[in-house]
Design a protein around this motif. Structure first.
Motif, short mmCIF file in Angstrom:
data_model
loop_
_atom_site.label_atom_id
_atom_site.label_comp_id
_atom_site.label_asym_id
_atom_site.label_seq_id
_atom_site.Cartn_x
_atom_site.Cartn_y
_atom_site.Cartn_z
N SER A 174 0.82 -1.21 0.00
CA SER A 174 0.00 0.00 0.00
C SER A 174 0.86 1.27 0.00
N VAL A 175 2.12 1.16 0.39
CA VAL A 175 2.99 2.35 0.38
C VAL A 175 4.15 2.12 -0.59
N THR A 176 4.67 3.23 -1.09
CA THR A 176 5.81 3.13 -2.01
C THR A 176 6.97 3.89 -1.39
N ALA A 177 8.06 3.21 -1.17
CA ALA A 177 9.24 3.87 -0.58
C ALA A 177 9.90 4.76 -1.63
N GLN A 178 10.48 5.86 -1.17
CA GLN A 178 11.15 6.81 -2.08
C GLN A 178 12.66 6.66 -1.91
N ILE A 179 13.35 6.47 -3.01
CA ILE A 179 14.82 6.48 -2.93
C ILE A 179 15.32 7.72 -3.70
N ILE A 180 16.16 8.49 -3.04
CA ILE A 180 16.64 9.73 -3.65
C ILE A 180 18.15 9.63 -3.83
N GLN A 181 18.64 9.94 -5.02
CA GLN A 181 20.10 10.01 -5.21
C GLN A 181 20.55 11.36 -4.70
N SER A 182 21.13 11.34 -3.52
CA SER A 182 21.41 12.61 -2.86
C SER A 182 22.51 12.37 -1.83
N ASP A 183 22.85 13.42 -1.10
CA ASP A 183 23.97 13.37 -0.17
C ASP A 183 23.42 13.48 1.26
#
Ligand SMILES: C[S@@+](CC[C@H](N)C(=O)[O-])C[C@H]1O[C@@H](n2cnc3c(N)ncnc32)[C@H](O)[C@@H]1O
Length: 428
Positions: A223-232
């Motif tokens: 039901s949820v979607t995890a967010q992956i961010i290319q960041s520091d």
């Protein structure tokens, strides 16, 4: 001789993790999706699951992993229905994590894409000449020719679709299984050590694709979607303010491990780099400065780093240790820049705490899996200093729970200083 890829159990449920394996990735190789790429720097999904489950008993949990690696925390959070963000700076590793999170893709479109790659590869002439030296050493010509066909077929069909990203992962995930030399993940690659058994590329590719497809079938969309961010993690750009009440992570340790080099084999194969010399630009520049290759007297002014406002809480102690290290290095052949590395590591981690303060709620709980270190045998109280830096960034308190001792067994230890690894819990 080639052997069959050992495929771990399907649909294995996470129940409990022995304390001393909670900081390692090994058990994840039995779990659907996690097992798609062996990231030795990773930690145990079962342990993450137990933390989130425990925290959820007290209410809604919003999770952050600022050093998300191959996505362990994100996958577990999705499984448990907890909102989650991850930050990862290594371009290759963030792509692995993103691809794993595509497990909800329609399995038939993935299978079709894989079959299409195999068909296109069949009509391509494989060529080994253009590959960097390391790759020529790590693969027999016959294997490399075949891998080259698969890579070119993948590229011909690449369209950024989920199935194409999953096919990319399928290909990079088999490289170490196909190599006939030592590619032990923790020691980077050992081209002069030969392995007894390895796989033929088409067999490995097909088996890996079957594993991925079967995990896609057994792992339902959540039901949820995890967010992956290319960041520091030092700045957490793109991560919302004041959102998280649980941080589960394992940052680089101050132990000279080079995360950029850990994926040299894969990045060389993909021809993203041609060798070690390209790693700084391709990956290392984005990472926490936790290895001596990252710092030189040309790019670091030690006095300036030590005088940084962010280091105020540990200024006296870290200055003394860095001075000792600058003297000790003169007694060693390699003259490693540990004095610069330690100063930069703590400045970087101080910035991480400041960023975490911005994105965490007032009552957040933070767990860092971390170990201490002793470059040139000089003890660095990593845990205490990280705790002090957390408090100076605005968190309330910290405590440490040891998981295990390190550097006590090996005969060839570089120094005799006992070290440990455990959980640094920060409250705030
Ligand atoms: C110990 S690993 C975490 C592995 C993760 N727990 C997993 O299970 O896959 C630390 C990670 O931090 C990443 N890293 C290093 N510097 C970073 C930075 N400045 N920002 C975000 N991630 C960084 C490394 O690339 C590495 O993947």
């Amino acid at each position: 001789m080639a052997k069959q890829l050992e495929l771990p159990l399907e649909g294995c449920e996470a129940l409990s993790t022995p304390l001393n394996t909670s900081s390692t990735f090994a058990d994840n190789m039995k779990l659907p999706v996690h097992r798609w790429f062996r990231y030795s720097a990773g930690f145990s999904a079962m342990w993450v699951e137990s933390l989130i489950t425990q925290a959820s008993k007290q209410g809604n949990v919003t999770v952050l992993d600022p050093f998300a690696g191959s996505g362990t925390t994100l996958l577990v959070s999705e499984k448990l229905g907890a909102q989650c963000y991850g930050v990862e700076a290594h371009p290759f590793i963030v792509r692995v994590a993103r691809a794993k999170l595509l497990y909800k893709t329609d399995v038939d479109s993935y299978r079709e894409h894989i079959l299409h790659i195999l068909k296109v590869a069949d009509n391509i002439q494989g060529c080994v000449q253009d590959y960097p030296k390391l790759i020529r050493k790590c693969f027999k010509d016959s294997s490399l020719e075949c891998l080259d066909k698969l890579r070119k077929a993948y590229l011909q069909l690449a369209d950024n679709s989920p199935q194409s990203e999953l096919a990319w992962l399928t290909l990079v995930a088999i490289l170490r299984h196909v190599s006939h030399v030592g590619t032990a993940p923790w020691q980077y690659v050992l081209p002069n050590k030969s392995k007894q058994s390895y796989l033929e590329p088409i067999v490995a590719f097909t088996l890996m694709a079957e594993t991925i497809a079967s995990d896609m079938i057994t792992t339902n969309a959540k039901s949820v979607t995890a967010q992956i961010i290319q960041s520091d993690a030092r700045y957490c750009q793109g991560v919302p303010d004041n959102k998280f009440n649980l941080v589960i992570t394992s940052p680089p340790y101050a132990n000279n491990y080079d995360y950029a080099d850990a994926t040299r084999l894969e990045m060389c194969f993909l021809q993203e780099i041609s060798g070690w010399g390209d790693l700084q630009t391709a990956a290392r520049q984005y990472l926490i400065r936790s290895c001596s290759q990252h710092v030189t007297s040309k790019n670091v002014n030690l006095d300036e780093v030590l005088a940084s406002r962010e280091l105020e809480a540990i200024q006296g102690a870290i200055t003394e240790v860095c001075y000792k290290l600058s003297q000790e290095r003169l007694l060693h052949g390699g003259k490693k820049n540990y004095h610069l590395m330690i100063a930069c590591y703590f400045l970087d981690m101080a910035k991480v705490w400041i960023a975490l303060r911005r994105v965490c709620q007032a009552n957040a709980k933070i767990c860092f899996v971390i170990g201490d270190s002793a470059p040139y045998g000089i003890y660095i109280p990593v845990i205490e200093w990280l705790g002090l830096l957390a408090c100076s960034a605005g968190f309330k308190s910290f405590e440490f729970k040891k998981i295990r001792d390190r550097n006590v067994k090996w005969k060839n230890r570089k120094h005799q200083v006992p070290l440990c690894e455990g959980y640094l819990w920060v409250d705030g």
